[in-house]
Structure formats: C-alpha cells, structure tokens
Design a protein around this motif. Structure first.
Motif, PDB file in Angstrom:
ATOM      1  N   ALA A  15       0.962  -1.333  -0.030  1.00  0.00           N
ATOM      2  CA  ALA A  15       0.140  -0.022  -0.077  1.00  0.00           C
ATOM      3  C   ALA A  15       0.941   1.418   0.052  1.00  0.00           C
ATOM      4  O   ALA A  15       0.407   2.166  -1.021  1.00  0.00           O
ATOM      5  N   VAL A  16       2.013   1.216   0.738  1.00  0.00           N
ATOM      6  CA  VAL A  16       2.696   2.452   1.116  1.00  0.00           C
ATOM      7  C   VAL A  16       3.508   2.529  -0.495  1.00  0.00           C
ATOM      8  O   VAL A  16       3.752   3.418  -0.927  1.00  0.00           O
ATOM      9  N   ALA A  18       2.481   1.893  -3.215  1.00  0.00           N
ATOM     10  CA  ALA A  18       1.724   2.306  -4.336  1.00  0.00           C
ATOM     11  C   ALA A  18       1.661   3.944  -4.470  1.00  0.00           C
ATOM     12  O   ALA A  18       1.290   4.433  -5.566  1.00  0.00           O
ATOM     13  N   VAL A  19       1.983   4.405  -3.433  1.00  0.00           N
ATOM     14  CA  VAL A  19       1.766   6.092  -3.439  1.00  0.00           C
ATOM     15  C   VAL A  19       3.204   6.460  -2.663  1.00  0.00           C
ATOM     16  O   VAL A  19       3.210   7.833  -2.466  1.00  0.00           O
ATOM     17  N   ILE A  20       4.207   5.775  -2.800  1.00  0.00           N
ATOM     18  CA  ILE A  20       5.571   6.400  -2.166  1.00  0.00           C
ATOM     19  C   ILE A  20       6.151   7.378  -2.728  1.00  0.00           C
ATOM     20  O   ILE A  20       6.661   8.467  -2.149  1.00  0.00           O
ATOM     21  N   LYS A  21       6.014   7.766  -4.095  1.00  0.00           N
ATOM     22  CA  LYS A  21       6.504   8.815  -4.706  1.00  0.00           C
ATOM     23  C   LYS A  21       5.527  10.054  -5.062  1.00  0.00           C
ATOM     24  O   LYS A  21       5.960  11.019  -5.377  1.00  0.00           O
ATOM     25  N   LEU A  22       4.434   9.826  -4.650  1.00  0.00           N
ATOM     26  CA  LEU A  22       3.168  10.652  -4.859  1.00  0.00           C
ATOM     27  C   LEU A  22       3.596  12.000  -4.030  1.00  0.00           C
ATOM     28  O   LEU A  22       3.420  13.092  -4.949  1.00  0.00           O
ATOM     29  N   PRO A  23       3.940  11.977  -2.901  1.00  0.00           N
ATOM     30  CA  PRO A  23       4.201  13.284  -2.164  1.00  0.00           C
ATOM     31  C   PRO A  23       5.441  14.119  -2.914  1.00  0.00           C
ATOM     32  O   PRO A  23       5.652  15.348  -2.856  1.00  0.00           O
ATOM     33  N   GLN A  24       6.380  13.161  -3.330  1.00  0.00           N
ATOM     34  CA  GLN A  24       7.606  13.803  -3.930  1.00  0.00           C
ATOM     35  C   GLN A  24       7.072  14.421  -5.504  1.00  0.00           C
ATOM     36  O   GLN A  24       7.421  15.537  -6.058  1.00  0.00           O
ATOM     37  N   LEU A  25       6.245  13.627  -6.232  1.00  0.00           N
ATOM     38  CA  LEU A  25       5.789  14.312  -7.474  1.00  0.00           C
ATOM     39  C   LEU A  25       4.962  15.532  -7.191  1.00  0.00           C
ATOM     40  O   LEU A  25       5.050  16.270  -7.809  1.00  0.00           O
ATOM     41  N   ALA A  26       4.337  15.321  -5.972  1.00  0.00           N
ATOM     42  CA  ALA A  26       3.277  16.678  -5.787  1.00  0.00           C
ATOM     43  C   ALA A  26       4.229  17.772  -5.633  1.00  0.00           C
ATOM     44  O   ALA A  26       3.700  19.029  -5.654  1.00  0.00           O
ATOM     45  N   ALA A  27       5.210  17.537  -4.759  1.00  0.00           N
ATOM     46  CA  ALA A  27       6.074  18.835  -4.451  1.00  0.00           C
ATOM     47  C   ALA A  27       6.847  19.295  -5.494  1.00  0.00           C
ATOM     48  O   ALA A  27       6.573  20.620  -5.841  1.00  0.00           O
ATOM     49  N   LEU A 148       8.295  13.147   3.487  1.00  0.00           N
ATOM     50  CA  LEU A 148       7.279  12.057   3.403  1.00  0.00           C
ATOM     51  C   LEU A 148       7.679  11.026   2.912  1.00  0.00           C
ATOM     52  O   LEU A 148       7.565   9.734   3.089  1.00  0.00           O
ATOM     53  N   THR A 149       8.214  11.048   1.492  1.00  0.00           N
ATOM     54  CA  THR A 149       8.697  10.070   0.552  1.00  0.00           C
ATOM     55  C   THR A 149       9.802   9.391   1.111  1.00  0.00           C
ATOM     56  O   THR A 149       9.724   8.120   1.080  1.00  0.00           O
ATOM     57  N   TRP A 150      10.695  10.166   1.695  1.00  0.00           N
ATOM     58  CA  TRP A 150      11.866   9.531   2.401  1.00  0.00           C
ATOM     59  C   TRP A 150      11.332   8.798   3.781  1.00  0.00           C
ATOM     60  O   TRP A 150      11.822   7.453   3.971  1.00  0.00           O
ATOM     61  N   SER A 151      10.403   8.984   4.350  1.00  0.00           N
ATOM     62  CA  SER A 151       9.790   8.492   5.594  1.00  0.00           C
ATOM     63  C   SER A 151       9.179   7.205   5.111  1.00  0.00           C
ATOM     64  O   SER A 151       9.310   5.997   5.744  1.00  0.00           O
ATOM     65  N   MET A 152       8.498   7.274   4.112  1.00  0.00           N
ATOM     66  CA  MET A 152       7.609   5.992   3.618  1.00  0.00           C
ATOM     67  C   MET A 152       8.687   4.988   3.106  1.00  0.00           C
ATOM     68  O   MET A 152       8.623   3.902   3.379  1.00  0.00           O
ATOM     69  N   SER A 153       9.833   5.494   2.508  1.00  0.00           N
ATOM     70  CA  SER A 153      10.945   4.572   1.941  1.00  0.00           C
ATOM     71  C   SER A 153      11.520   3.886   3.201  1.00  0.00           C
ATOM     72  O   SER A 153      11.944   2.832   3.093  1.00  0.00           O
ATOM     73  N   ALA A 154      11.643   4.797   4.275  1.00  0.00           N
ATOM     74  CA  ALA A 154      12.418   3.788   5.247  1.00  0.00           C
ATOM     75  C   ALA A 154      11.366   2.797   6.007  1.00  0.00           C
ATOM     76  O   ALA A 154      11.799   1.954   6.430  1.00  0.00           O
ATOM     77  N   TYR A 155      10.062   3.221   6.144  1.00  0.00           N
ATOM     78  CA  TYR A 155       9.132   2.275   6.466  1.00  0.00           C
ATOM     79  C   TYR A 155       9.074   1.059   5.413  1.00  0.00           C
ATOM     80  O   TYR A 155       9.145  -0.304   6.133  1.00  0.00           O
TER      81      TYR A 155
END
Length: 164
Positions: A15-16, A18-27, A148-155
């Motif tokens: 699940a994470v 699937a959206v991991i790069k979306l915060p980076q893309l949005a920024a 947020l993307t980095w945090s999701m990646s760490a998770y």
C-alpha cells in the motif's frame, strides 16, 4: 498471530509502495521546479529497482515478493521525466530510456551478470541515498525533496527486512 502480523507487513508495504513517490511528485509539480532533487540519485535508485525486478523475474520468484517494484519504477520514471522537464534536459530522456532498456537485456545475457548485479543492489541503493544527501549538503537547500517520501521509503525498507 505471527502470520497475521506478517500479512499486515506485506499489505502495508504494498500500500505504501503504491503511493511512495506521490508526495515527491506533488512537491515538484506544485513548485514547478525540481530544485534539491538529485538526478543522479534517482538514476541510481531506478537502476537498483530494475536490477532487483529483473532478478526476481529471472529466477521466477513469486509475484508477491516483488509486486511493489513495477509500481515504484513507474513512479520513478514519471519523477525523472518531471525533473528533466524542469531542468531543461528532456533530450536526455531518450538516452536514459535506451540505457535502461539495454541494461535490462544485458542483465540476463549470463547468469553471473544478474547475480553480480543483484549483489551490488545494496551498494547501489546506499549510493543513491548518499548522492541525494550530497546534493542537499552542497545546495544547502532541500528544495522540493519530500520528507514524507523518504519516511515512507524507510518504512518499506524496515518492513521488508522484518518480514524476511
């Protein structure tokens, strides 16, 4: 109980991812700039993901062990295209596409090539993160880098390590 926790780890990782790069893309889209985001870091990350995916397919591993990688790769490609667009280097997109496509093919020419590449994936991943950190250090500006993307990646990394 243990199997439930393991299943939760797998599903949450998917699940994470699937959206991991979306915060980076949005920024990047919101700013209209890729300032602070390292192309080299993204290329290394993409190379590592492609090697891992190719290895999993080559050795016919179950889909659930690598399902998130095609999704992350697609997001990375979109991010790379945005970075190239905002930095005025769209002409390089074709070069990168041909290079990665050729690499995808070369990886399976011989068994030892794919095995060696897979053994180097951890170093490629670490180099990717270090390259991004170096970019941040040099520019002294995080620009459009998404925490947020980095945090999701760490998770997802921690979840995969724990689940395996």
């Amino acid at each position: 109980m243990a199997s439930t926790v393991l299943a939760l780890a797998h599903w949450s990782t998917w699940a994470v991812s699937a959206v991991i790069k979306l915060p980076q893309l949005a920024a990047v889209l919101a700013a209209g700039s890729a300032r602070g985001v390292s192309v080299g870091s993204l290329l290394l990350e993409l190379a590592g993901f492609l090697v891992f995916l190719r290895y999993q397919i080559y050795y016919d591993y179950p889909l659930q062990t690598y399902l998130e990688y095609p999704i992350i790769i697609a997001q990375d490609v979109i991010l790379l295209l945005l970075i190239l667009r905002y930095s005025g280097n769209m002409k390089r997109a074709l070069f990168y596409a041909v290079t990665f496509w050729g690499g995808w093919y070369v990886l399976t020419l011989r068994k030892w090539i794919i095995d060696l590449a897979m053994n180097l994936c951890t170093f490629i991943s670490a180099a990717s993160k270090l390259t991004q950190l170096r970019c941040l250090w040099q520019t002294k500006d995080s620009g459009q880098v998404s925490a947020l993307t980095w945090s999701m990646s760490a998770y997802t990394c921690a979840s995969k390590l724990w689940a395996t």
